[in-house]
Write an enzyme that holds these catalytic residues in place. Structure first.
Site, PDB file in Angstrom:
ATOM      1  N   HIS A 113       0.822  -1.210   0.000  1.00 39.06           N
ATOM      2  CA  HIS A 113       0.000   0.000   0.000  1.00 39.06           C
ATOM      3  C   HIS A 113       0.864   1.271   0.000  1.00 39.06           C
ATOM      4  CE1 HIS A 113      -3.248  -2.843   0.504  1.00 39.06           C
ATOM      5  NE2 HIS A 113      -2.543  -3.396   1.484  1.00 39.06           N
ATOM      6  N   GLU A 128      -2.661   0.083   7.727  1.00 37.84           N
ATOM      7  CA  GLU A 128      -1.775  -1.002   7.322  1.00 37.84           C
ATOM      8  C   GLU A 128      -0.501  -0.483   6.665  1.00 37.84           C
ATOM      9  OE1 GLU A 128      -1.502  -4.850   4.323  1.00 37.84           O
ATOM     10  OE2 GLU A 128      -3.367  -3.712   4.434  1.00 37.84           O
ATOM     11  N   HIS A 181       2.608  -7.289   4.377  1.00 36.83           N
ATOM     12  CA  HIS A 181       1.244  -6.806   4.603  1.00 36.83           C
ATOM     13  C   HIS A 181       0.745  -7.186   5.998  1.00 36.83           C
ATOM     14  CE1 HIS A 181       0.112  -5.692   0.370  1.00 36.83           C
ATOM     15  NE2 HIS A 181       1.197  -6.413   0.133  1.00 36.83           N
ATOM     16  N   GLU A 253       1.381 -11.997   5.335  1.00 37.14           N
ATOM     17  CA  GLU A 253       0.398 -11.277   6.153  1.00 37.14           C
ATOM     18  C   GLU A 253       0.817 -11.511   7.594  1.00 37.14           C
ATOM     19  OE1 GLU A 253      -1.938  -9.401   4.961  1.00 37.14           O
ATOM     20  OE2 GLU A 253      -2.631 -10.147   3.028  1.00 37.14           O
TER      21      GLU A 253
END
Length: 289
Positions: A113, A128, A181, A253
């Site tokens: 992101h 995030e 992430h 993740e």
């Protein structure tokens, strides 16, 4: 006998016959193994072990693996290389073990992101993109201290297209690509650590299938062990940053931002440091196998 010489561990072995051995590496935990067939350890050596006292080599130990096979095990933190020097007609053997050299290896880290894309938002308002960048920067610093050339797809709050991220890694070219992430779901009770890769059998990338799966497994193993969260597993997914990268690639993740307890962990500096160190170890493991 075992002693250190600089960053290497020297192990001197003596036998009643020429010391031929079979060597191999194991994971979980990582270790080098040397099996000497046709040898029975002297009782005083059964259970012998010694701390190596080196950053990347933990301990060395001896055992009677089978009635006629003596086993030497060297516990390591990342891949290692060794040289064997026979002496006295082969009845003595000097093993020199050192951590594998990572100087000049190229790694691309991709903090997810950025810019106008915050990624997931935690119940407490944590973005995030901020967590991804914090962990990536620390992982990059650890790897650079080991001599690795690290390239970040972003080192600030920039918005970068997914295909552009993969293209940067391809242009370097990097040997490994890891996208970082934090997960999210509508069920706020769900938590844990997961890793994804893209390794289809029916495309040219199928040639890398084994390497991509191994990278994902190494990252997942290190993260779960370091963070102590639920092992949400290794999965295959058709993510753009994985689909367009030409090298072994994985997307981690680290934890669930939608889980309030894990959101608090994700902004904790000590937790971020553990996650970064685990990512670096997983990459080290892949590069040095």
């Amino acid at each position: 006998e075992a002693l250190t010489e600089g960053e290497a561990l020297l192990i001197e072995l003596r036998g009643t016959a020429p010391l031929a051995c079979r060597s191999f590496s194991l994971r979980g935990p990582k270790r080098l193994v040397f099996d000497f067939a046709g040898f029975i350890l002297h009782p005083v050596l059964l259970g012998w072990e010694k701390e190596a006292g080196l950053p990347e080599i933990d301990r060395v130990r001896l055992g009677q693996f089978q009635p006629d096979v003596a086993r030497l095990v060297v516990e390591i933190n990342r891949g290692a290389s060794f040289a064997a020097e026979p002496r006295s007609g082969g009845r003595e053997l000097l093993l020199k073990i050192k951590a594998a050299d990572l100087a000049g290896r190229r790694v691309a880290l991709d903090p997810g992101h950025g810019g106008s894309d915050p990624g997931a938002l935690g119940p407490g308002g944590v973005r995030e993109k901020d967590v991804d960048l914090a962990i990536a920067l620390q992982a990059a610093e650890i790897l650079r201290q080991e001599g690795v050339e690290v390239f970040l797809t972003r080192n600030g709050d920039q918005e970068i297209d997914l295909v552009e991220r993969a293209g940067l890694a391809n242009s370097i070219p990097a040997e490994v690509f890891v996208s970082i992430h934090a997960n999210a779901t509508y069920n706020t009770a769900i938590g844990g650590t997961a890793t994804y890769t893209y390794a289809p059998l029916n495309t040219p990338l199928g040639l890398q299938r084994e390497a991509r799966l191994y990278l994902a497994q190494a990252l997942q193993e290190e993260l779960v062990q370091a963070l102590g969260l639920r092992d949400a597993g290794v999965h295959e997914a058709n993510f753009a940053v994985l689909r367009y990268t030409r090298m072994p690639a994985a997307l981690v993740e680290v934890a669930f931002l939608s889980n309030r307890a894990e959101e608090r962990l994700l902004v904790n500096p000590e937790f971020q440091a553990r996650a970064a160190a685990a990512l670096a170890r997983g990459i080290d493991c892949f590069l040095t196998e």
